[in-house]
Design a protein around this motif. Structure first.
Motif, PDB file in Angstrom:
ATOM      1  N   UNK A  75       0.813  -1.216   0.000  1.00 36.10           N
ATOM      2  CA  UNK A  75       0.000   0.000   0.000  1.00 36.10           C
ATOM      3  C   UNK A  75       0.849   1.269   0.000  1.00 36.10           C
ATOM      4  N   UNK A  76       0.242   2.327  -0.475  1.00 37.66           N
ATOM      5  CA  UNK A  76       0.775   3.678  -0.362  1.00 37.66           C
ATOM      6  C   UNK A  76       0.675   4.107   1.100  1.00 37.66           C
ATOM      7  N   UNK A  77       1.594   4.959   1.550  1.00 39.45           N
ATOM      8  CA  UNK A  77       1.596   5.337   2.969  1.00 39.45           C
ATOM      9  C   UNK A  77       0.278   5.974   3.419  1.00 39.45           C
ATOM     10  N   UNK A  78      -0.369   6.704   2.510  1.00 32.50           N
ATOM     11  CA  UNK A  78      -1.621   7.367   2.890  1.00 32.50           C
ATOM     12  C   UNK A  78      -2.727   6.355   3.181  1.00 32.50           C
ATOM     13  N   UNK A  79      -2.606   5.152   2.621  1.00 27.93           N
ATOM     14  CA  UNK A  79      -3.614   4.116   2.812  1.00 27.93           C
ATOM     15  C   UNK A  79      -3.231   3.192   3.975  1.00 27.93           C
ATOM     16  N   UNK A  80      -1.998   3.310   4.433  1.00 29.46           N
ATOM     17  CA  UNK A  80      -1.567   2.609   5.643  1.00 29.46           C
ATOM     18  C   UNK A  80      -1.930   3.430   6.881  1.00 29.46           C
ATOM     19  N   UNK A  81      -1.912   4.745   6.736  1.00 32.59           N
ATOM     20  CA  UNK A  81      -2.038   5.634   7.891  1.00 32.59           C
ATOM     21  C   UNK A  81      -3.260   5.361   8.789  1.00 32.59           C
ATOM     22  N   UNK A 134      10.355   3.695   3.090  1.00 30.65           N
ATOM     23  CA  UNK A 134       9.799   3.709   4.432  1.00 30.65           C
ATOM     24  C   UNK A 134       9.188   5.091   4.635  1.00 30.65           C
ATOM     25  N   UNK A 135       8.111   5.143   5.403  1.00 23.49           N
ATOM     26  CA  UNK A 135       7.488   6.434   5.655  1.00 23.49           C
ATOM     27  C   UNK A 135       7.385   6.674   7.149  1.00 23.49           C
ATOM     28  N   UNK A 136       7.939   7.810   7.579  1.00 24.69           N
ATOM     29  CA  UNK A 136       7.902   8.234   8.970  1.00 24.69           C
ATOM     30  C   UNK A 136       6.708   9.160   9.150  1.00 24.69           C
ATOM     31  N   UNK A 137       5.641   8.650   9.782  1.00 24.35           N
ATOM     32  CA  UNK A 137       4.430   9.444   9.949  1.00 24.35           C
ATOM     33  C   UNK A 137       4.620  10.573  10.957  1.00 24.35           C
ATOM     34  N   UNK A 138       5.556  10.399  11.887  1.00 28.21           N
ATOM     35  CA  UNK A 138       5.784  11.444  12.874  1.00 28.21           C
ATOM     36  C   UNK A 138       6.380  12.695  12.215  1.00 28.21           C
ATOM     37  N   UNK A 139       7.254  12.473  11.232  1.00 26.57           N
ATOM     38  CA  UNK A 139       7.927  13.588  10.556  1.00 26.57           C
ATOM     39  C   UNK A 139       7.366  13.859   9.158  1.00 26.57           C
ATOM     40  N   UNK A 140       6.390  13.033   8.733  1.00 27.10           N
ATOM     41  CA  UNK A 140       5.802  13.166   7.397  1.00 27.10           C
ATOM     42  C   UNK A 140       6.874  13.195   6.311  1.00 27.10           C
ATOM     43  N   UNK A 141       7.722  12.191   6.344  1.00 30.10           N
ATOM     44  CA  UNK A 141       8.808  12.150   5.368  1.00 30.10           C
ATOM     45  C   UNK A 141       9.136  10.709   4.978  1.00 30.10           C
ATOM     46  N   UNK A 142       9.685  10.542   3.783  1.00 26.23           N
ATOM     47  CA  UNK A 142      10.094   9.224   3.316  1.00 26.23           C
ATOM     48  C   UNK A 142      11.524   8.933   3.760  1.00 26.23           C
ATOM     49  N   UNK A 143      11.804   7.659   3.974  1.00 26.37           N
ATOM     50  CA  UNK A 143      13.135   7.196   4.344  1.00 26.37           C
ATOM     51  C   UNK A 143      13.538   6.063   3.408  1.00 26.37           C
ATOM     52  N   UNK A 144      14.829   5.926   3.138  1.00 24.89           N
ATOM     53  CA  UNK A 144      15.360   4.818   2.333  1.00 24.89           C
ATOM     54  C   UNK A 144      14.563   4.630   1.044  1.00 24.89           C
TER      55      UNK A 144
END
Length: 272
Positions: A45-51, A71-81
């Motif tokens: 899934x896309x991060x918005x659909x995991x949230x 990877x998506x960091x929801x606390x910082x609203x940013x992508x990782x790796x």
């Protein structure tokens, strides 16, 4: 062996057929989280659909999205790796989609996009509309995927599907022949395409390195072919009873299906 983390595929695994997490599972996840066990969602899934599930389960870990593409960091609203495809790769994929006449969604850094509303999307929108407004992901209807590709900061995945299985298999074979993509089947008639090397297993490896957790200390649950890379790289890989035989064969053992309390029962055995 004391396991420090548990990784879950979502659809067909953590989620029952109604797209909900069973109450018993929620209760056990809360208890093991309180003991310091890290819980991570690993999804196509896309991060918005995991949230919405991240919010419901009160998680603090990044989510592994689009089969390990980022990877998506929801606390910082940013992508990782993040490892997106190039615009040239995305346009090549679009040509193949059109050549074989399969349906696709294109996942960008911001949202999911679609051109045609198929039966799978209709069911998906019923779930979206059942959510509180602040949890509803944005899924954009577009007229031209080429414009989406040109304007996006990143393209992470094509989610392709077709009821014409021979056409979808031919498309998948053509994608594999390009030798630059990972084409993994997430359902009997759905194939996810991302950059080669982007898998749930690679995403879990990135996360484990970031958290300084050994892969042998992670339990993974999954049900589909795109979960095999995760089931085999984790210290303990557990397949759902609703998985195909080929997926079950790659796991350490098999539990009940996603509509039963088998995950909650297994987590109690492992962590409580």
């Amino acid at each position: 062996m004391k396991y420090k983390a548990v990784a879950f595929d979502m659809d067909g695994t953590l989620l029952a057929s109604d797209r909900l997490v069973l109450p018993e599972t929620i209760d056990v996840l809360e208890k093991i989280s309180a003991k310091g066990v890290k819980v991570i969602l690993v999804s196509g899934r896309h991060h918005s659909v995991i949230y919405p599930y991240y919010y419901q389960l009160k998680l603090a870990t990044p989510a592994i999205c689009c089969n390990g593409s980022y990877l998506y960091d929801f606390e910082k609203n940013t992508t990782l790796a993040a490892k997106p495809m190039t615009k040239e790769q995305a346009k090549l994929l679009l040509k193949l989609v059109n050549s074989y006449g399969v349906h696709t969604l294109v996942y960008t850094d911001k949202f999911m996009t679609y051109a045609v509303l198929d039966d799978h999307l209709q069911g998906f929108f019923k779930w979206v509309n059942s959510l509180p407004k602040f949890l509803q992901p944005e899924i954009k209807k577009i007229d031209n995927f080429e414009t989406v590709i040109d304007e996006a900061n990143a393209i992470f995945k094509f989610a392709t599907s077709s009821h014409d299985l021979p056409a979808l298999r031919k498309f998948s074979a053509a994608v594999d022949a390009e030798n630059m993509f990972s084409c993994e089947w997430s359902w009997s008639n759905r194939a996810d395409v991302a950059v080669k090397g982007n898998t749930k297993g690679s995403g879990l490896k990135h996360w484990a390195e970031h958290e300084q957790i050994d892969l042998s200390e992670i339990v993974a649950f999954g049900d589909s072919y795109n979960d095999i890379s995760m089931l085999t790289i984790a210290g303990l890989g557990i397949a759902m009873g609703n998985a195909d035989a080929d997926v079950k064969a790659q796991a350490n053992y098999v539990i009940g299906d996603n509509n039963s309390n088998s995950i909650a029962t297994e987590l109690k055995k492992l962590f409580l």
